[in-house]
Design an enzyme around this catalytic site. Structure first.
Site, PDB file in Angstrom:
ATOM      1  N   PHE B 254       8.218 -42.026 -29.056  1.00 15.89           N
ATOM      2  CA  PHE B 254       8.576 -42.693 -30.539  1.00 15.89           C
ATOM      3  C   PHE B 254       7.785 -42.050 -31.721  1.00 15.89           C
ATOM      4  CE2 PHE B 254       8.700 -45.642 -26.886  1.00 15.89           C
ATOM      5  CZ  PHE B 254      10.003 -45.800 -26.824  1.00 15.89           C
ATOM      6  N   ASP B 275      11.517 -38.120 -30.035  1.00 16.06           N
ATOM      7  CA  ASP B 275      12.181 -39.376 -30.999  1.00 16.06           C
ATOM      8  C   ASP B 275      13.581 -39.139 -30.547  1.00 16.06           C
ATOM      9  OD1 ASP B 275      11.216 -41.527 -33.112  1.00 16.06           O
ATOM     10  OD2 ASP B 275      13.247 -40.983 -33.179  1.00 16.06           O
ATOM     11  N   SER B 276      14.353 -40.404 -30.540  1.00 14.50           N
ATOM     12  CA  SER B 276      15.982 -40.271 -30.375  1.00 14.50           C
ATOM     13  C   SER B 276      16.533 -39.880 -31.669  1.00 14.50           C
ATOM     14  CB  SER B 276      16.317 -41.515 -29.834  1.00 14.50           C
ATOM     15  OG  SER B 276      16.142 -42.651 -30.789  1.00 14.50           O
ATOM     16  N   ASN B 301      15.604 -39.904 -25.653  1.00 17.53           N
ATOM     17  CA  ASN B 301      15.548 -41.502 -25.273  1.00 17.53           C
ATOM     18  C   ASN B 301      14.180 -41.447 -24.570  1.00 17.53           C
ATOM     19  OD1 ASN B 301      15.296 -43.475 -23.091  1.00 17.53           O
ATOM     20  ND2 ASN B 301      16.968 -44.328 -24.526  1.00 17.53           N
ATOM     21  N   ALA B 302      13.100 -42.138 -25.017  1.00 21.76           N
ATOM     22  CA  ALA B 302      11.837 -41.883 -24.652  1.00 21.76           C
ATOM     23  C   ALA B 302      11.757 -42.554 -23.167  1.00 21.76           C
ATOM     24  CB  ALA B 302      10.967 -42.888 -25.527  1.00 21.76           C
ATOM     25  N   CYS B 362       4.619 -53.216 -32.334  1.00 21.00           N
ATOM     26  CA  CYS B 362       4.687 -54.094 -33.674  1.00 21.00           C
ATOM     27  C   CYS B 362       5.637 -55.218 -33.674  1.00 21.00           C
ATOM     28  CB  CYS B 362       5.552 -52.892 -34.571  1.00 21.00           C
ATOM     29  SG  CYS B 362       7.082 -52.409 -34.160  1.00 21.00           S
TER      30      CYS B 362
END
Lengths: 418, 418
Positions: B254, B275-276, B301-302, B362
């Protein structure tokens, strides 16, 4: 053999099994290494599942302390590797000091062993039957001597823990003192090192004293004196952090031997340290002299002094509160929280706008959010707005392990008043 | 007039009162400053007790946001002082960057206002009816321009929040662009600045781009592009901390515009960022070029990539997981925790012994201890011992206020595997 509840605890990442969760442990001797199995199971006939290996205690409420998810065939080799790994961890992550905790029990996957280094002095403490076994002590002492070649090796005793573990009474004692500290006398033979029954060498405290440095500040240390092993060490990084924010007139409450006060003295115009122990303050003054600092020391009960000073309208730019553990058990927590609030309320009333509050708790029973809540309640009562600058824990030489919450006990909040 | 429950919340240090706790608020206009009183009381006749002053919203579930424990006679003066105090706070506590959050809403006692600085670009966002009032916008913009003299002032819009507050729809727009960026054209008149109805200047993104630096690393930034205002900023101190531990081969999952990856590149032998979002990775590559770094970027996609890589037996020395918020509401928390565990389990499987895991969340709904629990569960499943090196939050330019838990949302754990 442990119950399902005990097994769940281990599967959740903890390493302790309480006696009430031990189903069968017949004739297991004190301190033995055992293979832990889960009783019952869902199959028919019931099968037992191996959870790993552990140290067993015949006395403690904590009957089992896991040491590996696998059976252990050579526990001495495992312990040696864990000690080496603990030392390698410090070499990688501990800077700016020659005093640090070398082994932190469960935090280093060595349940029941504490070891601290203060420059050329090494002290250790055993807290379980397993670590107190003569062969294990021999392994530990040999490994610590091999790694550090200390001038002095001291064993510190926690009398209460030894009682709980039904271990024979002991006194703090020097187990090894080499030629560097004996004016050329021969090095004590290894047999003397490991034998717990050997007579303690009687030496004056001062002969054992050493000087260590931390964050560039010098401290004198007597390994047989002091309230506990490791005093100073767990706050090492918080001392440096506090000095990064401190300024103006500073008050260090529960100053002990002056750890915070000496760090604050670098950046503050005036520092006052308060403690109720005269010997602690005498050590603090020695440390201040060693660093060429002038610090005002006041021997007083912190609660009384804070009340008097805040009633008298005294003001500070920086206040540190580093009280001893108020809550020794969960039952004490509510009273402890009232005490934390009282201290913090007095401190907030005395802080000038823009002032820094460094507030600590070393009570495991009081969480960081409990402490924050006490501080916040004090901020409401004192009509002071607060911003949290840092939410810190113990220094990295006291590693905490996720899954063993008991390994994280120290809280240090740094807040800004406005 | 608020209920006892609403009053208790304020007395506990919070600043929000929900609509369900508002007893009487007749004909209070949107965004008005109100004096808040507690209904009832124990006396007879019942007396009402003044709790302070607040911004009122006619639309939001959060009807009241306290701004002072006292009645406020000049709210513009109060807001000006709070903005100045927020700026002074950054001058004192924010280093090594010319990009930071200047005003963080409740964290700076200015509920409903966000402002960010990226070198010579300032962006702001209003999130409440009170802050959206024309006179208030005028006060805010004047104060921000006075303090920073920005070349560009941009307003960023959170469409969903504006809808909840029943504020008119708006687009992100430039409210001010000075001669430095217009090749000598006259500075736009102040009337244009504050009037929210004025037509937006249409400019190419590139004309607005700026370069900022953080921890000695350079970044390009387009204030009208990007997913959100303040991207990068809340992780600033965690970037530096991660670089303090990272080594060897590093994987940044990400990666967004490469914040962690660029910091890791300083100390790692090879860095891969995942990252996507292709535009995010293009911005990341621009940043890498700007710093003369070679980083491998993978658009993927992670979850898929971590599964593929760990199944393929790939190994790393450092892995960063900085996913977007998985839990937007409390209902999402269990699924979010499963997702955090999955990510962390894959990462732990790929880390070499002695490797570093930097794992973030987060999601306000996921606490630090929730995240620790997910990581710990992953550590048990992967048979990896973990030590917690740092338990971090957001950078200090996003100050959190004890008593307003919503001001602390970012968690960043740094762990050592063994």
């Amino acid at each position: 053999m442990v119950s399902r509840r005990g097994a769940e605890r281990i599967r959740a990442g903890h390493v302790w099994v309480y006696r009430s969760d031990v189903i069968k442990a017949e004739e297991v001797p004190p301190g033995a290494v055992v293979t832990v199995q889960e009783a019952g199971g869902r199959g028919r006939p019931p099968h037992s599942r191996t959870l790993g290996s552990a140290f067993y205690s015949t006395a403690s409420e904590i009957a089992i302390r896991m040491i590996s998810p696998k059976p252990t065939d050579n526990v001495h080799q495992l312990v040696r590797e864990r000690v080496r790994s603990a030392i390698a961890y410090r070499e990688r992550f501990v800077d700016d000091t020659n005093a640090y905790r070398v082994v932190y029990s469960e935090g280093d996957f060595l349940p029941g062993l504490i070891a601290d280094r203060y420059n050329d002095v090494l002290s250790f403490q055993v807290l379980t039957q397993a670590m107190d076994l003569p062969e294990m002590r021999e392994t530990l002492v040999a490994e610590l001597r091999r790694a550090f070649d200390p001038a002095i090796l001291v064993e510190r005793v926690d009398a209460r823990v030894r009682q709980l573990e039904q271990l024979p009474e002991k006194e703090n004692k020097v187990v090894f003192l080499d030629a560097r500290r004996r004016g050329g006398a021969p090095i004590s033979p290894p047999s003397d090192v490991a034998a717990p029954g050997a007579p303690a060498r009687q030496l004056e405290g001062s002969a054992l004293s050493t000087e260590f440095s931390m964050n560039g500040i010098r401290f004198l240390f007597d390994p047989l004196a002091g309230q506990k092993t490791g005093a100073f060490l767990d706050q090492r990084e918080n001392y440096a952090a506090a000095a990064g924010y401190a300024r103006g007139e500073a008050l260090d409450v529960f100053s002990y031997q002056g750890g915070f006060a000496l760090h604050l003295a670098r950046v503050s115009s005036k520092v006052t340290g308060v403690d109720s122990s005269r010997p602690a303050l005498e050590a603090a003054e020695q440390n201040a002299k060693l660093n060429g600092r002038e610090i005002e020391w006041i021997e007083a009960n912190a609660f009384d002094l804070l009340r008097d000073y805040s009633d008298a309208g005294r003001h500070y730019d920086t206040i540190v509160l580093d009280p001893p553990a108020f809550a020794k058990s969960r039952r004490d927590a509510p009273a402890a929280l009232r005490a934390y609030k009282e201290l913090n309320l007095r401190a907030l009333k005395m802080l000038r706008p823009g002032g820094i509050l460094v507030t600590c708790s070393c009570s495991y029973q009081v969480s960081a959010s409990d402490l924050l809540e006490a501080v916040m309640s004090a901020s409401v009562d004192s009509h002071r707005n607060l911003r949290l600058l840092e939410n810190r824990g113990q220094s990295k030489d006291h590693p905490s392990v996720p899954g063993i919450p008991e390994t994280a006990y120290l809280k240090c909040l740094i807040l800004l008043t406005s």
